[in-house]
Design a protein around this motif. Structure first.
Motif, PDB file in Angstrom:
ATOM      1  N   GLN A   1       0.615   2.641   6.781  1.00 28.78           N
ATOM      2  CA  GLN A   1       0.947   2.745   8.199  1.00 28.78           C
ATOM      3  C   GLN A   1      -0.279   3.048   9.050  1.00 28.78           C
ATOM      4  O   GLN A   1      -0.424   2.525  10.156  1.00 28.78           O
ATOM      5  CB  GLN A   1       2.011   3.821   8.390  1.00 28.78           C
ATOM      6  CG  GLN A   1       3.360   3.456   7.793  1.00 28.78           C
ATOM      7  CD  GLN A   1       4.354   4.593   7.844  1.00 28.78           C
ATOM      8  OE1 GLN A   1       4.010   5.730   8.164  1.00 28.78           O
ATOM      9  NE2 GLN A   1       5.599   4.306   7.519  1.00 28.78           N
ATOM     10  N   MET A   2      -1.168   3.901   8.539  1.00 30.51           N
ATOM     11  CA  MET A   2      -2.298   4.354   9.349  1.00 30.51           C
ATOM     12  C   MET A   2      -3.475   3.384   9.352  1.00 30.51           C
ATOM     13  O   MET A   2      -4.132   3.203  10.382  1.00 30.51           O
ATOM     14  CB  MET A   2      -2.777   5.726   8.846  1.00 30.51           C
ATOM     15  CG  MET A   2      -1.763   6.839   9.029  1.00 30.51           C
ATOM     16  SD  MET A   2      -2.271   8.416   8.255  1.00 30.51           S
ATOM     17  CE  MET A   2      -3.649   8.879   9.308  1.00 30.51           C
ATOM     18  N   TYR A   3      -3.737   2.725   8.196  1.00 31.74           N
ATOM     19  CA  TYR A   3      -4.977   1.966   8.085  1.00 31.74           C
ATOM     20  C   TYR A   3      -4.793   0.496   7.703  1.00 31.74           C
ATOM     21  O   TYR A   3      -5.624  -0.332   8.065  1.00 31.74           O
ATOM     22  CB  TYR A   3      -5.908   2.643   7.068  1.00 31.74           C
ATOM     23  CG  TYR A   3      -6.262   4.043   7.490  1.00 31.74           C
ATOM     24  CD1 TYR A   3      -7.181   4.268   8.506  1.00 31.74           C
ATOM     25  CD2 TYR A   3      -5.639   5.143   6.908  1.00 31.74           C
ATOM     26  CE1 TYR A   3      -7.487   5.564   8.923  1.00 31.74           C
ATOM     27  CE2 TYR A   3      -5.933   6.437   7.314  1.00 31.74           C
ATOM     28  CZ  TYR A   3      -6.859   6.634   8.323  1.00 31.74           C
ATOM     29  OH  TYR A   3      -7.153   7.906   8.746  1.00 31.74           O
ATOM     30  N   VAL A   4      -3.723   0.164   6.971  1.00 29.58           N
ATOM     31  CA  VAL A   4      -3.518  -1.241   6.589  1.00 29.58           C
ATOM     32  C   VAL A   4      -2.781  -2.000   7.686  1.00 29.58           C
ATOM     33  O   VAL A   4      -3.131  -3.145   7.996  1.00 29.58           O
ATOM     34  CB  VAL A   4      -2.764  -1.339   5.245  1.00 29.58           C
ATOM     35  CG1 VAL A   4      -2.484  -2.805   4.894  1.00 29.58           C
ATOM     36  CG2 VAL A   4      -3.568  -0.678   4.132  1.00 29.58           C
ATOM     37  N   LEU A   5      -1.782  -1.373   8.293  1.00 34.72           N
ATOM     38  CA  LEU A   5      -1.000  -2.063   9.319  1.00 34.72           C
ATOM     39  C   LEU A   5      -1.862  -2.566  10.486  1.00 34.72           C
ATOM     40  O   LEU A   5      -1.671  -3.701  10.950  1.00 34.72           O
ATOM     41  CB  LEU A   5       0.118  -1.160   9.823  1.00 34.72           C
ATOM     42  CG  LEU A   5       1.170  -1.828  10.713  1.00 34.72           C
ATOM     43  CD1 LEU A   5       1.842  -2.989   9.998  1.00 34.72           C
ATOM     44  CD2 LEU A   5       2.214  -0.803  11.150  1.00 34.72           C
ATOM     45  N   PRO A   6      -2.825  -1.768  11.000  1.00 32.22           N
ATOM     46  CA  PRO A   6      -3.682  -2.307  12.064  1.00 32.22           C
ATOM     47  C   PRO A   6      -4.491  -3.532  11.621  1.00 32.22           C
ATOM     48  O   PRO A   6      -4.754  -4.428  12.429  1.00 32.22           O
ATOM     49  CB  PRO A   6      -4.617  -1.132  12.394  1.00 32.22           C
ATOM     50  CG  PRO A   6      -3.853   0.078  11.994  1.00 32.22           C
ATOM     51  CD  PRO A   6      -3.093  -0.330  10.768  1.00 32.22           C
ATOM     52  N   ILE A   7      -4.862  -3.584  10.348  1.00 31.85           N
ATOM     53  CA  ILE A   7      -5.572  -4.761   9.829  1.00 31.85           C
ATOM     54  C   ILE A   7      -4.629  -5.959   9.790  1.00 31.85           C
ATOM     55  O   ILE A   7      -5.011  -7.084  10.121  1.00 31.85           O
ATOM     56  CB  ILE A   7      -6.144  -4.467   8.428  1.00 31.85           C
ATOM     57  CG1 ILE A   7      -7.162  -3.328   8.497  1.00 31.85           C
ATOM     58  CG2 ILE A   7      -6.795  -5.720   7.835  1.00 31.85           C
ATOM     59  CD1 ILE A   7      -7.652  -2.853   7.137  1.00 31.85           C
TER      60      ILE A   7
ATOM     61  N   ALA B   1       0.874  -1.175   0.000  1.00 33.15           N
ATOM     62  CA  ALA B   1       0.000   0.000   0.000  1.00 33.15           C
ATOM     63  C   ALA B   1       0.907   1.220   0.000  1.00 33.15           C
ATOM     64  O   ALA B   1       2.132   1.108   0.141  1.00 33.15           O
ATOM     65  CB  ALA B   1      -0.915   0.011   1.233  1.00 33.15           C
ATOM     66  N   SER B   2       0.316   2.411  -0.192  1.00 33.97           N
ATOM     67  CA  SER B   2       1.114   3.630  -0.089  1.00 33.97           C
ATOM     68  C   SER B   2       1.559   3.808   1.358  1.00 33.97           C
ATOM     69  O   SER B   2       0.990   3.225   2.280  1.00 33.97           O
ATOM     70  CB  SER B   2       0.309   4.834  -0.563  1.00 33.97           C
ATOM     71  OG  SER B   2      -0.875   4.975   0.206  1.00 33.97           O
ATOM     72  N   VAL B   3       2.593   4.645   1.562  1.00 34.01           N
ATOM     73  CA  VAL B   3       3.256   4.717   2.867  1.00 34.01           C
ATOM     74  C   VAL B   3       2.301   5.133   3.993  1.00 34.01           C
ATOM     75  O   VAL B   3       2.101   4.404   4.965  1.00 34.01           O
ATOM     76  CB  VAL B   3       4.468   5.679   2.814  1.00 34.01           C
ATOM     77  CG1 VAL B   3       5.072   5.843   4.205  1.00 34.01           C
ATOM     78  CG2 VAL B   3       5.521   5.141   1.858  1.00 34.01           C
ATOM     79  N   MET B   4       1.690   6.316   3.866  1.00 32.94           N
ATOM     80  CA  MET B   4       0.846   6.798   4.961  1.00 32.94           C
ATOM     81  C   MET B   4      -0.404   5.950   5.128  1.00 32.94           C
ATOM     82  O   MET B   4      -0.790   5.608   6.251  1.00 32.94           O
ATOM     83  CB  MET B   4       0.458   8.263   4.737  1.00 32.94           C
ATOM     84  CG  MET B   4       1.568   9.248   5.038  1.00 32.94           C
ATOM     85  SD  MET B   4       0.998  10.977   5.034  1.00 32.94           S
ATOM     86  CE  MET B   4       0.008  11.014   6.543  1.00 32.94           C
TER      87      MET B   4
END
Length: 296
Positions: free
Chosen positions: A104-110, A98-101
């Motif tokens: 980090q903000m929305y995919v990483l928690p998933i 995914a794109s960086v921000m």
């Protein structure tokens, strides 16, 4: 002739560029490998390799046949795995981009929720602000923002995101709120030279404004930081400033002039049965992103 074995032999020869190396890898004799490829060429009616005393190189017909053989062999292997029940439970390593921000903000928690749900799984994230070749870089699932080109992949739209202009309440109190896009020329503006960067900002109904940015930064985070500190205006994607908007640190302007939002898709290769690890992650990702009010 065993066509399945013949395809495997052909693929090994093409990948090693050697009959001898292919024979060693497959624990076959060199004459068997040579005769099998010759039989394939006779059956197909085309030369698959150009042979010299020093090298073996696939012909154009051979390269086309190589792609088909890899696909067929992969489908056979996955059909056997499915029949054996290997797709009943997620296993292995999952690669996500995914794109960086956004990553980090929305995919990483998933991703971390997914790993908590399936403790036997492993994950590898690849967050970059550039298009990633899913096949070449071994990616299982991609989350993309923007209009997608035609491809042989399956895409599920999970929402959309607005491109917005914002500033701190303190800055707007001191310098005034722009009421039309042309008012931006009287304000200090910070722009990013990263993804979505353009010296021309577009608005609804085809309006365009050329922006002479006072400050150019190489990251969206830096542009957002200057706006948060009350220095000037910036333009980013809504999700990038969602937390700051909710906390009142930033305020949107010119919302009535926004151009149509950009779609968000979950993208994954098709043409073969997706293993359980991919299906489970896609189900979770689609559910989590669709329930986020920022993307509705």
């Amino acid at each position: 002739m065993d066509r399945w074995l013949a395809m495997r032999i052909f693929v090994h020869v093409a990948e090693t560029a050697s009959f001898t190396k292919a024979a060693l890898q497959m624990q076959l004799s060199a004459p068997v490998v040579t005769r099998t490829v010759a039989a394939l060429e006779e059956l197909i009616g085309a030369r698959l390799f150009v042979r010299t005393t020093r090298s073996v190189k696939a012909t154009e017909a051979g390269l086309r046949y190589l792609d088909d053989c890899r696909r067929i062999l992969a489908e056979i292997a996955e059909a056997e795995a499915a029949a054996a029940g290997h797709y009943a439970k997620p296993s292995g390593t999952l690669a996500i981009t995914a794109s960086v921000m956004f990553g980090q903000m929305y995919v990483l928690p998933i991703v971390t929720e997914y790993l908590d749900t399936y403790p036997d799984m492993r994950a590898r994230t690849f967050f970059v602000d550039r298009p990633v070749n899913i096949v070449d870089e071994g990616i299982d699932v991609a989350v993309r923002i923007g209009h997608l080109p035609d491809s042989g992949f399956t895409a599920i739209q999970v929402g959309c995101v607005r491109r917005v202009i914002c500033a701190s309440p303190d800055y707007l109190e001191r310098h005034g709120v722009p009421l039309t896009p042309s008012d931006l020329k009287r304000h200090r503006i910070a722009t990013s030279t990263g993804a979505w960067a353009s010296p021309e900002w577009r608005f609804a109904d085809g309006q365009r404004v050329s922006i002479d940015a006072t400050l150019q930064t190489n990251t969206n985070e830096a542009s957002i930081a200057t706006a948060r500190q009350g220095w000037g205006l910036t333009r980013v994607l809504l999700y990038q400033v969602g937390p700051d908007l909710m906390k009142g640190k930033l305020q949107l302007v010119l919302t009535q002039f926004e151009e149509p939002p950009l779609p968000i898709h979950v993208l994954y290769p098709e043409g073969r049965q997706s293993p359980a690890k991919v299906r489970a992650f896609i189900d979770l990702t689609v559910a989590r992103l669709r329930e986020n009010p920022l993307f509705s």
